[in-house]
Design a protein around this motif. Structure first.
Motif, PDB file in Angstrom:
ATOM      1  N   ILE A 187       0.816  -1.213   0.000  1.00 50.36           N
ATOM      2  CA  ILE A 187       0.000   0.000   0.000  1.00 50.36           C
ATOM      3  C   ILE A 187       0.853   1.267   0.000  1.00 50.36           C
ATOM      4  O   ILE A 187       0.736   2.114  -0.889  1.00 50.36           O
ATOM      5  N   VAL A 188       1.736   1.387   0.976  1.00 43.85           N
ATOM      6  CA  VAL A 188       2.476   2.637   1.179  1.00 43.85           C
ATOM      7  C   VAL A 188       3.584   2.815   0.140  1.00 43.85           C
ATOM      8  O   VAL A 188       3.675   3.875  -0.497  1.00 43.85           O
ATOM      9  N   PHE A 189       4.423   1.807  -0.024  1.00 44.40           N
ATOM     10  CA  PHE A 189       5.602   1.971  -0.888  1.00 44.40           C
ATOM     11  C   PHE A 189       5.247   2.312  -2.334  1.00 44.40           C
ATOM     12  O   PHE A 189       5.920   3.162  -2.939  1.00 44.40           O
ATOM     13  N   PRO A 190       4.225   1.693  -2.953  1.00 43.85           N
ATOM     14  CA  PRO A 190       3.867   2.115  -4.313  1.00 43.85           C
ATOM     15  C   PRO A 190       3.447   3.587  -4.393  1.00 43.85           C
ATOM     16  O   PRO A 190       3.706   4.243  -5.404  1.00 43.85           O
ATOM     17  N   ILE A 191       2.813   4.097  -3.327  1.00 44.20           N
ATOM     18  CA  ILE A 191       2.404   5.504  -3.326  1.00 44.20           C
ATOM     19  C   ILE A 191       3.616   6.422  -3.241  1.00 44.20           C
ATOM     20  O   ILE A 191       3.576   7.571  -3.698  1.00 44.20           O
ATOM     21  N   LEU A 192       4.707   5.912  -2.690  1.00 44.24           N
ATOM     22  CA  LEU A 192       5.912   6.714  -2.493  1.00 44.24           C
ATOM     23  C   LEU A 192       6.763   6.846  -3.752  1.00 44.24           C
ATOM     24  O   LEU A 192       7.870   7.399  -3.684  1.00 44.24           O
ATOM     25  N   LYS A 193       6.282   6.364  -4.891  1.00 42.81           N
ATOM     26  CA  LYS A 193       7.099   6.318  -6.107  1.00 42.81           C
ATOM     27  C   LYS A 193       7.789   7.645  -6.443  1.00 42.81           C
ATOM     28  O   LYS A 193       9.003   7.655  -6.711  1.00 42.81           O
ATOM     29  N   PRO A 194       7.094   8.802  -6.444  1.00 39.93           N
ATOM     30  CA  PRO A 194       7.793  10.051  -6.797  1.00 39.93           C
ATOM     31  C   PRO A 194       8.956  10.373  -5.864  1.00 39.93           C
ATOM     32  O   PRO A 194      10.036  10.742  -6.317  1.00 39.93           O
ATOM     33  N   ILE A 195       8.742  10.204  -4.554  1.00 40.79           N
ATOM     34  CA  ILE A 195       9.804  10.554  -3.610  1.00 40.79           C
ATOM     35  C   ILE A 195      10.878   9.474  -3.590  1.00 40.79           C
ATOM     36  O   ILE A 195      12.053   9.759  -3.316  1.00 40.79           O
ATOM     37  N   VAL A 196      10.519   8.226  -3.901  1.00 41.29           N
ATOM     38  CA  VAL A 196      11.524   7.155  -4.001  1.00 41.29           C
ATOM     39  C   VAL A 196      12.510   7.487  -5.120  1.00 41.29           C
ATOM     40  O   VAL A 196      13.735   7.367  -4.956  1.00 41.29           O
ATOM     41  N   ILE A 197      11.994   7.910  -6.261  1.00 37.55           N
ATOM     42  CA  ILE A 197      12.858   8.254  -7.391  1.00 37.55           C
ATOM     43  C   ILE A 197      13.693   9.486  -7.057  1.00 37.55           C
ATOM     44  O   ILE A 197      14.879   9.553  -7.398  1.00 37.55           O
ATOM     45  N   THR A 198      13.099  10.456  -6.363  1.00 38.38           N
ATOM     46  CA  THR A 198      13.849  11.646  -5.961  1.00 38.38           C
ATOM     47  C   THR A 198      14.999  11.281  -5.037  1.00 38.38           C
ATOM     48  O   THR A 198      16.139  11.719  -5.234  1.00 38.38           O
ATOM     49  N   VAL A 199      14.711  10.497  -4.027  1.00 36.16           N
ATOM     50  CA  VAL A 199      15.756  10.049  -3.089  1.00 36.16           C
ATOM     51  C   VAL A 199      16.823   9.250  -3.832  1.00 36.16           C
ATOM     52  O   VAL A 199      18.026   9.416  -3.586  1.00 36.16           O
ATOM     53  N   GLY A 200      16.392   8.399  -4.752  1.00 42.57           N
ATOM     54  CA  GLY A 200      17.343   7.603  -5.524  1.00 42.57           C
ATOM     55  C   GLY A 200      18.265   8.459  -6.366  1.00 42.57           C
ATOM     56  O   GLY A 200      19.478   8.231  -6.411  1.00 42.57           O
ATOM     57  N   ILE A 201      17.715   9.471  -7.033  1.00 41.31           N
ATOM     58  CA  ILE A 201      18.527  10.348  -7.886  1.00 41.31           C
ATOM     59  C   ILE A 201      19.524  11.145  -7.058  1.00 41.31           C
ATOM     60  O   ILE A 201      20.719  11.211  -7.385  1.00 41.31           O
ATOM     61  N   LEU A 202      19.054  11.759  -5.988  1.00 43.60           N
ATOM     62  CA  LEU A 202      19.930  12.591  -5.164  1.00 43.60           C
ATOM     63  C   LEU A 202      21.090  11.774  -4.596  1.00 43.60           C
ATOM     64  O   LEU A 202      22.242  12.225  -4.592  1.00 43.60           O
ATOM     65  N   ASN A 203      20.797  10.592  -4.100  1.00 42.57           N
ATOM     66  CA  ASN A 203      21.848   9.757  -3.522  1.00 42.57           C
ATOM     67  C   ASN A 203      22.763   9.166  -4.590  1.00 42.57           C
ATOM     68  O   ASN A 203      23.966   9.004  -4.352  1.00 42.57           O
ATOM     69  N   THR A 204      22.223   8.843  -5.755  1.00 39.18           N
ATOM     70  CA  THR A 204      23.050   8.312  -6.837  1.00 39.18           C
ATOM     71  C   THR A 204      24.071   9.342  -7.292  1.00 39.18           C
ATOM     72  O   THR A 204      25.266   9.028  -7.453  1.00 39.18           O
TER      73      THR A 204
END
Length: 282
Positions: free
Chosen positions: A192-209
């Motif tokens: 439920i929660v993690f799929p909704i977090l997709k935009p911020i997951v990608i943001t966190v992934g990009i910044l850390n990458t």
């Protein structure tokens, strides 16, 4: 009056466009200079660094071949990919679960944990790097696998902060409905929660990458020359007495930039969406 307002608005638009175009050129100029110089002979780079390669100065792909051979580029590329991918995956999942817990569980302990993460964002790395390197050595974390957990520690502050702001915008009723349907906490989070977090997951992934891929200081302190990432390997093109193979260095910088540019190009549209969504109710 309306005509004057329209002219004024059009004038401001033109000025804004010109200003942004100049800023864009200033940002792109160093990258273009590196790209052009990567195809010049090493003796011509210092004389005319901003000139386009000519028939006399053009060196073809010899700089790329020399650089790849001198620093064992593909080995460094492998270490960079392994450390970056491993660190980003660990940061994305663990900080997401942490942020969900401290956002939904309202206790003094969770508040203290959240404030600790926020406080870690303002602590300079130079303030803790010697103590950190000593502890990492004692715990045998001074290797490509161990450094992933070090990156998790340094990346947890900002990532948890962004996740927490985004999670606050998710209606609690969705999770309560899933709980009524028989989902346990792990199922609620991952289904439920993690799929909704997709935009911020990608943001966190990009910044850390972008941070981990380009990081030089932490890898050179922990793993040194034993496991060379790309930033460390490129430094070995500098020889004794300050001599530098500028052609090979420019070529290796181009190869180092390409993966992160491709990754950013595919994911850039999610950055603003994720940051703004996390900041609205954070």
């Amino acid at each position: 009056m309306e005509t004057i307002v329209k002219r004024h608005s059009k004038f401001l638009s033109v000025i804004t466009f010109l200003a942004l175009s100049m800023i864009c050129v200033l940002f792109l100029l160093p990258i273009l200079a590196v790209l052009m110089n990567s195809f010049k002979g090493r003796l011509y780079i210092s004389d005319a660094p901003f000139s386009i390669p000519s028939a006399k100065t053009f060196a073809g792909f010899s700089n790329y071949q020399n650089g790849i051979q001198k620093i064992d580029f593909f080995s460094a590329l492998g270490y960079s990919f392994f450390i970056t991918l491993g660190s980003v995956v660990v940061i994305v999942f663990f900080t997401a679960m942490t942020a969900w817990y401290i956002t939904r569980v309202k206790t003094k302990i969770s508040s203290i944990i959240y404030l600790s993460f926020v406080f870690s964002m303002i602590v300079p790395f130079q303030m803790v790097m010697f103590t950190m390197s000593k502890i990492a050595n004692i715990l045998h974390l001074d290797n490509p696998v161990g450094i992933i957990f070090i990156y998790l520690g340094f990346g947890a502050g900002l990532s948890t902060f962004l996740y927490s702001g985004f999670i606050k915008s998710i209606p609690l009723e969705i999770e309560e409905a899933a709980m009524i349907d028989g989902c346990n906490p792990l199922q609620i989070f991952f289904k439920i929660v993690f799929p909704i977090l997709k935009p911020i997951v990608i943001t966190v992934g990009i910044l850390n990458t972008m941070w981990i891929w380009n990081d030089y200081l932490l890898p050179v302190i922990l793993i040194g020359s034993t496991f060379r990432t790309i930033p460390i390997a490129i430094q070995y093109l500098q020889g004794g007495y300050g001599s530098i193979d500028m052609g090979a260095m420019m070529a290796m910088l181009v190869l180092a930039i390409i993966p992160i540019v491709i990754f950013y190009s595919f994911c850039q549209r999610y950055i603003i969406e994720g940051v703004v969504s996390g900041a609205v109710k954070g």
